[in-house]
Design an enzyme around this catalytic site. Structure first.
Site, PDB file in Angstrom:
ATOM      1  N   THR A 116       1.942   6.864   0.399  1.00 37.64           N
ATOM      2  CA  THR A 116       1.026   5.857   0.001  1.00 37.64           C
ATOM      3  C   THR A 116       0.805   5.698  -1.422  1.00 37.64           C
ATOM      4  OG1 THR A 116      -1.448   5.110   0.563  1.00 37.64           O
ATOM      5  CG2 THR A 116      -1.204   7.419   0.092  1.00 37.64           C
ATOM      6  N   THR A 155      -4.595   6.865   8.998  1.00 42.85           N
ATOM      7  CA  THR A 155      -4.599   6.017   7.968  1.00 42.85           C
ATOM      8  C   THR A 155      -6.085   5.297   7.838  1.00 42.85           C
ATOM      9  OG1 THR A 155      -3.427   3.584   7.199  1.00 42.85           O
ATOM     10  CG2 THR A 155      -3.738   4.194   9.683  1.00 42.85           C
ATOM     11  N   GLY A 156      -6.362   4.817   6.754  1.00 42.21           N
ATOM     12  CA  GLY A 156      -7.610   4.136   6.509  1.00 42.21           C
ATOM     13  C   GLY A 156      -8.333   4.716   5.251  1.00 42.21           C
ATOM     14  N   THR A 211      -1.719   3.513   4.725  1.00 41.30           N
ATOM     15  CA  THR A 211      -0.643   4.360   4.547  1.00 41.30           C
ATOM     16  C   THR A 211       0.434   4.217   5.564  1.00 41.30           C
ATOM     17  OG1 THR A 211      -2.605   5.975   3.909  1.00 41.30           O
ATOM     18  CG2 THR A 211      -0.297   6.942   4.505  1.00 41.30           C
ATOM     19  N   ARG A 232      -7.769  10.574  -8.536  1.00 48.34           N
ATOM     20  CA  ARG A 232      -8.084  10.522  -7.142  1.00 48.34           C
ATOM     21  C   ARG A 232      -7.084  10.977  -6.117  1.00 48.34           C
ATOM     22  NH1 ARG A 232      -6.675   7.549  -2.057  1.00 48.34           N
ATOM     23  NH2 ARG A 232      -8.651   7.355  -0.837  1.00 48.34           N
ATOM     24  N   SER A 242       0.887  -1.255   0.068  1.00 48.35           N
ATOM     25  CA  SER A 242       0.053  -0.003  -0.022  1.00 48.35           C
ATOM     26  C   SER A 242       0.854   1.130   0.071  1.00 48.35           C
ATOM     27  CB  SER A 242      -0.823   0.041   1.152  1.00 48.35           C
ATOM     28  OG  SER A 242      -0.012   0.105   2.467  1.00 48.35           O
TER      29      SER A 242
END
Ligand code: NAG
Ligand code: NAG
Ligand code: NAG
Length: 353
Positions: free
Chosen positions: A231, A264-265, A213, A241, A78
């Site tokens: 990331t 993060t997420g 991330t 995006r 990631s």
């Protein structure tokens, strides 16, 4: 420690105590400085940041090298090249770095064909008066700064992409389009007669680990704070995006007078709440790091109960904490902390709330 109170002897002995410890009397828990905290169990990143500090590097150097380590080893697929192919199979990178002394930020988003995204972000601070560069133009800037142009596609990212095509492009990030994005690949056109109610519904399904991330906080011996992120974004994202990571206050935030945080997420949801900025402001107002992190998670959850996400927080005296949103499949969050008290970078686990 009140400034007016206490006998002269008491204050003098406190000063001696501080001097003997060899650290600046900036916060009550200064023995826990320097401090490095980073998201997930990215151990080598933590070790790299820590050894950068030990070697006399600055807080910004530590963040750059720590996050850069993850770009090299493609942490979790990631971060860095060869991961999270977008709708066209390309890997693009987002990164930012922030100096909590000067409040300068350098960031790149949708960066193409350059592996060391956080290195480029650092150059934005060092060699421009800007904050954020994006896309093909960010690549041109990187090349002008001497970064090599390389293909970020690997056998692995190609295979993820081909499997996704073979699954009729499921899952994807489209909605209210023709043909139906829940069933087929594009090209898509806007569907004019979608029902209004479907518009404002935030993510109801959980996508664990579809977007992680590295976020990192570094506090130096003298209390200088830096933070950063890197990331490759959300897998199967629509081209162009940009998530929370390269956005100051969203992906990370650092202010040497208050603290730092990183998130993060599910960036698409989290960036709407500027969680890192919010956490730092909670700490400025006196909240403990863990509590500040939790409060931020609760605020997002009110609108997006099933969002996947976690936040790490650290205050100026080197106390740190984390919080995450408990959803099926994500009940604990692992992160790394390094400080003199811990002796070596050590994995920390927090139960999600
Ligand atoms: C602390 O050290 C950093 C370099 O690591 C330096 O830039 C900063 O000015 C120092 N801050 C103070 C308050 O001495
Ligand atoms: C595509 O999916 C089908 C099943 O739906 C499978 O039999 C086939 O091997 C897959 N092809 C590739 C290249 O993954
Ligand atoms: C940082 O948090 C700790 C508790 O976790 C607290 O004891 C300390 O006073 C805080 N430092 C500052 C400067 O607020």
């Amino acid at each position: 420690m009140g400034s007016g109170g206490g006998s002269p002897e008491l204050r003098w002995s406190l000063l001696l105590l501080l001097a003997a410890g060899g650290w600046a009397p900036r916060g009550a828990a200064a023995a826990s400085l320097p401090l490095v905290v980073n998201t997930w169990a990215f151990r080598k990143a933590a070790e790299t940041a820590w050894s950068t500090l030990q070697g006399g590097g600055s807080e910004l150097d530590a963040v750059e090298h720590g996050c850069g380590q993850c770009e090299i080893e493609q942490c979790d697929g990631s971060v860095g090249y060869g991961g999270s192919p977008d709708e066209h199979g390309e890997t693009t990178l987002d990164a930012m770095i922030m100096d909590g002394n000067t409040m300068e930020v350098g960031a790149v988003a949708d960066l193409r064909r350059i592996k060391n995204a956080i290195g480029v972000a650092r150059k934005v601070i060092q060699h421009t008066k800007h904050t954020l560069l994006v896309g093909e133009s960010a690549t041109m800037f990187a090349e002008s700064m001497g970064f090599p142009s390389e293909d970020l596609t690997t056998q692995k990212s190609l295979s993820i992409y081909l499997k996704w095509l073979n699954r009729s492009c499921q899952p994807n990030f489209r909605k209210n389009v023709t043909p139906d994005a829940a069933k087929s690949c594009g090209p898509y056109k806007p569907n004019e007669d979608f029902r209004r109610e479907e518009q404002n519904v935030l993510e109801k399904t959980v996508h664990i680990h579809s977007h992680d991330t590295i976020g990192m906080i570094v506090i130096g011996q003298n209390g200088s704070i830096a933070a950063g992120t890197s990331t490759n974004g959300a897998v199967h994202k629509i081209q162009g995006r940009v998530g929370d990571s390269p956005i100051a206050g969203a992906g990370a935030y650092a202010d040497s007078t208050a603290g730092a945080a990183a998130a993060t997420g599910d960036g698409d949801v989290m960036m709407r709440f500027l969680p890192s900025y919010q956490a730092v402001e909670y700490m400025r107002a006196g909240m403990e790091p863990t509590e500040a992190c939790q409060k931020v998670i609760s605020r997002i959850r009110r609108y997006a109960p099933y969002f996947f996400g976690a936040v790490i927080c650290a205050n100026t005296s080197g106390s740190y904490g984390a919080a995450c949103n408990k959803v099926p499949g994500f009940t604990q969050f692992h992160f790394m902390a390094s400080s003199p008290a811990l002796r070596q970078p050590s994995e920390q686990i927090v139960d999600c709330i």
